[in-house]
Motif scaffolding. Structure first.
Motif, PDB file in Angstrom:
ATOM      1  N   GLU A 101      38.483  44.771 154.321  1.00 50.32           N
ATOM      2  CA  GLU A 101      39.208  46.008 154.020  1.00 50.32           C
ATOM      3  C   GLU A 101      39.387  46.201 152.519  1.00 50.32           C
ATOM      4  OE1 GLU A 101      42.192  47.221 157.409  1.00 50.32           O
ATOM      5  OE2 GLU A 101      42.305  45.053 157.112  1.00 50.32           O
ATOM      6  N   MET A 102      39.508  45.110 151.767  1.00 48.47           N
ATOM      7  CA  MET A 102      39.613  45.227 150.316  1.00 48.47           C
ATOM      8  C   MET A 102      38.331  45.813 149.733  1.00 48.47           C
ATOM      9  SD  MET A 102      40.042  42.206 147.444  1.00 48.47           S
ATOM     10  CE  MET A 102      38.320  41.685 147.552  1.00 48.47           C
ATOM     11  N   ILE A 103      37.174  45.267 150.156  1.00 45.19           N
ATOM     12  CA  ILE A 103      35.893  45.769 149.658  1.00 45.19           C
ATOM     13  C   ILE A 103      35.674  47.200 150.137  1.00 45.19           C
ATOM     14  CG2 ILE A 103      33.408  45.416 149.644  1.00 45.19           C
ATOM     15  CD1 ILE A 103      35.044  43.288 148.115  1.00 45.19           C
ATOM     16  N   GLU A 104      36.034  47.470 151.383  1.00 42.53           N
ATOM     17  CA  GLU A 104      35.901  48.819 151.924  1.00 42.53           C
ATOM     18  C   GLU A 104      36.728  49.808 151.116  1.00 42.53           C
ATOM     19  OE1 GLU A 104      36.026  50.380 156.431  1.00 42.53           O
ATOM     20  OE2 GLU A 104      38.022  49.929 155.611  1.00 42.53           O
ATOM     21  N   ASP A 112      33.214  34.172 151.596  1.00 40.38           N
ATOM     22  CA  ASP A 112      32.202  35.049 151.011  1.00 40.38           C
ATOM     23  C   ASP A 112      32.279  36.428 151.642  1.00 40.38           C
ATOM     24  OD1 ASP A 112      31.342  32.857 149.592  1.00 40.38           O
ATOM     25  OD2 ASP A 112      29.545  32.515 150.797  1.00 40.38           O
ATOM     26  N   ASN A 113      31.754  37.393 150.915  1.00 35.22           N
ATOM     27  CA  ASN A 113      31.533  38.714 151.504  1.00 35.22           C
ATOM     28  C   ASN A 113      30.331  39.344 150.820  1.00 35.22           C
ATOM     29  OD1 ASN A 113      31.883  40.922 153.237  1.00 35.22           O
ATOM     30  ND2 ASN A 113      34.104  40.876 152.991  1.00 35.22           N
ATOM     31  N   ARG A 148      30.969  34.756 146.668  1.00 36.43           N
ATOM     32  CA  ARG A 148      32.353  34.371 146.939  1.00 36.43           C
ATOM     33  C   ARG A 148      33.276  35.510 146.521  1.00 36.43           C
ATOM     34  NH1 ARG A 148      34.311  29.481 148.343  1.00 36.43           N
ATOM     35  NH2 ARG A 148      36.544  29.116 148.095  1.00 36.43           N
ATOM     36  N   VAL A 149      34.211  35.841 147.386  1.00 38.75           N
ATOM     37  CA  VAL A 149      35.098  36.972 147.140  1.00 38.75           C
ATOM     38  C   VAL A 149      35.955  36.742 145.899  1.00 38.75           C
ATOM     39  CG1 VAL A 149      37.036  38.301 148.062  1.00 38.75           C
ATOM     40  CG2 VAL A 149      35.148  37.644 149.559  1.00 38.75           C
ATOM     41  N   ASN A 150      36.104  37.789 145.100  1.00 39.98           N
ATOM     42  CA  ASN A 150      36.883  37.794 143.855  1.00 39.98           C
ATOM     43  C   ASN A 150      36.248  36.971 142.744  1.00 39.98           C
ATOM     44  OD1 ASN A 150      38.795  39.635 144.672  1.00 39.98           O
ATOM     45  ND2 ASN A 150      40.272  38.097 145.344  1.00 39.98           N
ATOM     46  N   GLN A 151      34.985  36.632 142.923  1.00 41.19           N
ATOM     47  CA  GLN A 151      34.188  36.055 141.853  1.00 41.19           C
ATOM     48  C   GLN A 151      32.920  36.893 141.723  1.00 41.19           C
ATOM     49  OE1 GLN A 151      33.433  31.864 142.432  1.00 41.19           O
ATOM     50  NE2 GLN A 151      35.580  31.387 142.844  1.00 41.19           N
ATOM     51  N   LYS A 152      32.453  37.078 140.496  1.00 41.35           N
ATOM     52  CA  LYS A 152      31.240  37.868 140.320  1.00 41.35           C
ATOM     53  C   LYS A 152      30.081  37.231 141.074  1.00 41.35           C
ATOM     54  CE  LYS A 152      32.416  39.975 135.888  1.00 41.35           C
ATOM     55  NZ  LYS A 152      32.006  40.183 134.480  1.00 41.35           N
ATOM     56  N   PRO A 153      29.270  38.026 141.766  1.00 46.16           N
ATOM     57  CA  PRO A 153      29.263  39.484 141.751  1.00 46.16           C
ATOM     58  C   PRO A 153      30.121  40.150 142.812  1.00 46.16           C
ATOM     59  CG  PRO A 153      27.385  38.726 143.000  1.00 46.16           C
ATOM     60  CD  PRO A 153      28.117  37.487 142.529  1.00 46.16           C
ATOM     61  N   MET A 154      30.800  39.361 143.682  1.00 41.94           N
ATOM     62  CA  MET A 154      31.454  39.966 144.834  1.00 41.94           C
ATOM     63  C   MET A 154      32.924  40.270 144.551  1.00 41.94           C
ATOM     64  SD  MET A 154      30.303  41.088 147.588  1.00 41.94           S
ATOM     65  CE  MET A 154      31.361  42.518 147.460  1.00 41.94           C
ATOM     66  N   ALA A 209      32.093  46.557 143.929  1.00 44.16           N
ATOM     67  CA  ALA A 209      32.020  47.537 145.014  1.00 44.16           C
ATOM     68  C   ALA A 209      32.263  48.945 144.495  1.00 44.16           C
ATOM     69  CB  ALA A 209      33.029  47.187 146.099  1.00 44.16           C
ATOM     70  N   LEU A 210      33.209  49.090 143.588  1.00 44.74           N
ATOM     71  CA  LEU A 210      33.504  50.399 143.011  1.00 44.74           C
ATOM     72  C   LEU A 210      32.311  50.915 142.214  1.00 44.74           C
ATOM     73  CD1 LEU A 210      35.612  52.623 142.456  1.00 44.74           C
ATOM     74  CD2 LEU A 210      36.444  51.242 140.532  1.00 44.74           C
TER      75      LEU A 210
END
Length: 446
Positions: free
Chosen positions: A55-58, A107-108, A14-20, A25-26
């Protein structure tokens, strides 16, 4: 050692929750750069699907790569197999695909590819996990060596040309009525382009991504819209991709979904008959039906099984000389062309076989008689139910009950908090008995 980040197909959650998270990503970008490009030079191919967070993860990946002196080459929205291909042919140090595949937009994930366009093995992922823990320590590129990202044009077009080059019967596809569901995902432009190039009488659905509708009511895991569209259009066939277009599901002209094992049997039969099959068989996972195994034996071929995940299928194929494999979920690898699961490539092969056969898809797609099989997904919160003594005892009881006439496969999903319970037996009553025993135990422990 328990993994913090990697599952069965890269990193996902789930985006903005660990691990995603952007931090993950950094860290991943820095750790992978130090591992695969310690000299701080070279390019990295990055693609993404259509979800809002892409785009945020990218951006986080770009920050990590440029800080290490590597040059990100941005392919934009393209299928995962296009990133695998482009990484391999461009000479990149590695490739990154931002996608959570068939999951919804909340999710991402990040899929990684080696310079050869291959998914990383367990050993490499474990090394990257260790490197991610100390990613913010150590040295970075000097100010004069910090790179800037570049836009990479033509990735989708090159990928389409690669797929089309493998379809010998594209002229016979001309005029075939096809409904294509792009899942509002990464294949929404390139997949219709490929089928139109073949002259298909094409109706496209699920091709209006808005950042939040990926895999919502469309795609390989939800084929109701595709079935309705096939019937409405009186189409010859329906094809459904998933969010990153690395899998395919087929619907016949009656609106009936054709099991992935049947599609693999269809393709392997054609490859075998044309003398193009290598390795004396194919590779699939523990989830494939016993009927597929029996069908392969009837052709004098072998069915090798691996753990769930197309990367494990690919690893076994390379290690043992196979050129075809896949999963019942629709990941299909034609390794003479692609190094990973490829929905468009597999779909084109199915269309070609259908065009050559002169049959209806409802006839062509019934290659073997499947053994009764059922899969139940059970969502859980907290501890993994697989560690429960009750679940372990239930699994032993079910396996003893079925003996050699059936089997149980119970596993934790690598991409979602689910326990997947699959039962299979030569008799349906036996299958259902085994399934009930294990499902009740897993639900009690969830």
């Amino acid at each position: 050692m328990a993994r913090q980040y990697f599952g069965t197909d890269g990193i996902r959650g789930r985006v903005n929750q660990k691990p995603m998270t952007a931090e993950t990503a950094l860290r991943l970008a820095i750790a992978t750069a130090r591992t695969f490009a310690p000299d701080g030079t070279g390019t990295v191919v990055i693609g993404r699907d259509t979800r809002r967070s892409g785009e945020m993860i990218e951006a986080a990946l770009i920050a990590g790569l440029t800080s290490m002196g590597l040059t990100p080459q941005l392919a934009g929205i393209v299928p995962t197999p296009a990133i695998a291909m482009t990484t391999r042919v461009s000479g990149a140090r590695f490739g990154l695909m931002v996608s959570a595949s068939h999951n919804k937009y909340e999710d991402n994930g990040i899929k990684l590819f080696s310079p050869e366009g291959l998914k990383f093995d367990d050993t490499t992922e474990e090394a990257l996990e260790a490197a991610m823990a100390t990613a913010f320590d150590g040295t970075f590129a000097a100010p004069a060596l910090i790179s800037t990202p570049q836009r990479m044009a033509g990735v989708g077009d090159d990928y389409v040309r690669s797929c089309l080059a493998t379809v010998s019967s594209s002229n016979k596809i001309h005029g075939m009525k096809v409904v294509l569901d792009c899942a509002h995902g990464a294949g929404f432009e390139v997949a219709p382009e490929a089928l139109l190039h073949c002259g298909a009488d094409l109706r496209v659905i699920g091709a209006g991504p808005d950042g939040v509708n990926i895999n919502a009511g469309h795609g390989s895991t939800d084929t109701a819209a595709l079935k309705a569209a096939v019937l409405d259009a009186r189409a010859d066939i329906g094809l459904a991709l998933d969010g990153d277009a690395d899998r395919i599901i087929v619907v016949d002209e009656t609106g009936t979904e054709i099991d992935g094992d049947q599609i693999m049997a269809l393709i392997v039969r054609e490859l075998h008959a044309s003398g193009r099959l290598k390795g004396g068989g194919m590779v699939s996972t523990v989830m494939s039906n016993m009927g597929l195994d029996q069908y392969m034996q009837s052709l004098g071929l072998t069915l090798a099984r691996t753990k769930v995940g197309d990367r494990y299928v690919g690893e076994h194929m390379r290690a043992h000389g196979f050129n075809f494999g896949g999963e019942p979920s629709g990941h299909i690898i034609l390794s003479d062309v692609s190094t990973t699961g490829d929905g468009l490539l597999a779909g084109l092969h199915v269309l070609s076989i259908l065009a050559e056969s002169g049959q209806k898809m409802s006839e062509l797609g019934r290659v073997f008689t499947p053994a009764p099989q059922e899969l139940v997904n059970i969502r859980y919160a907290g501890a993994n139910p697989m560690t429960s003594d009750r679940v372990k005892a239930a699994l032993t009881e079910a396996e003893t009950l079925m003996g050699a006439r059936g089997r149980m496969v119970v596993r934790k999903s690598g991409t979602e908090p689910l326990i997947r319970v699959m039962a299979e037996a030569l008799e349906e009553d036996l299958m259902k008995q085994g399934l009930q025993i294990v499902v009740e135990a897993v639900k009690a422990a969830s």
